[in-house]
Design a protein around this motif. Structure first.
Motif: not given
Length: 108
Positions: A55-62, A76-79, A88-89
């Protein structure tokens, strides 16, 4: 269109989009294994630390896109969006469930 995710997987994605590492760790069995970025993270304490660091490193949302339930795995495929190279990936999350929790997760 809403996906019909198994409850432990739905809980994981909801928790992973927060800063609550205890909530993330609670989705897993005591001896669960997460394989992410070429490393194995074993047990709830290590998973909790992994959740904090990710969370700290990437601040991502899936955002889950698709679900494929197999005999022994749910994929599960997630964006993903966030602060990481290639943003994005789309990634695959391969879950193994046991007793209403996640016993194994491989991200890649």
């Amino acid at each position: 269109m809403a996906l019909n995710l198994p409850a432990p997987i739905e809980a994981y994605f909801a928790a992973a989009d927060t800063d609550d590492s205890d909530r993330v760790a609670a989705c897993f069995t005591d001896e669960a294994v997460v394989h992410d970025e070429g490393h194995d993270i074993v047990g709830r304490e290590e998973i909790r630390a992994w959740a904090v660091e990710s969370r700290r490193k990437y601040r991502f949302h899936a955002q889950p896109l698709t679900v494929d339930e197999g005999v022994d795995r749910t994929v599960v495929s997630a964006h993903l969006t966030g602060d990481f190279p290639g943003n994005p990936v789309d990634l695959s999350y391969r879950f193994k469930l046991a007793n209403g929790k996640i016993a194994a997760l491989e991200i890649g």
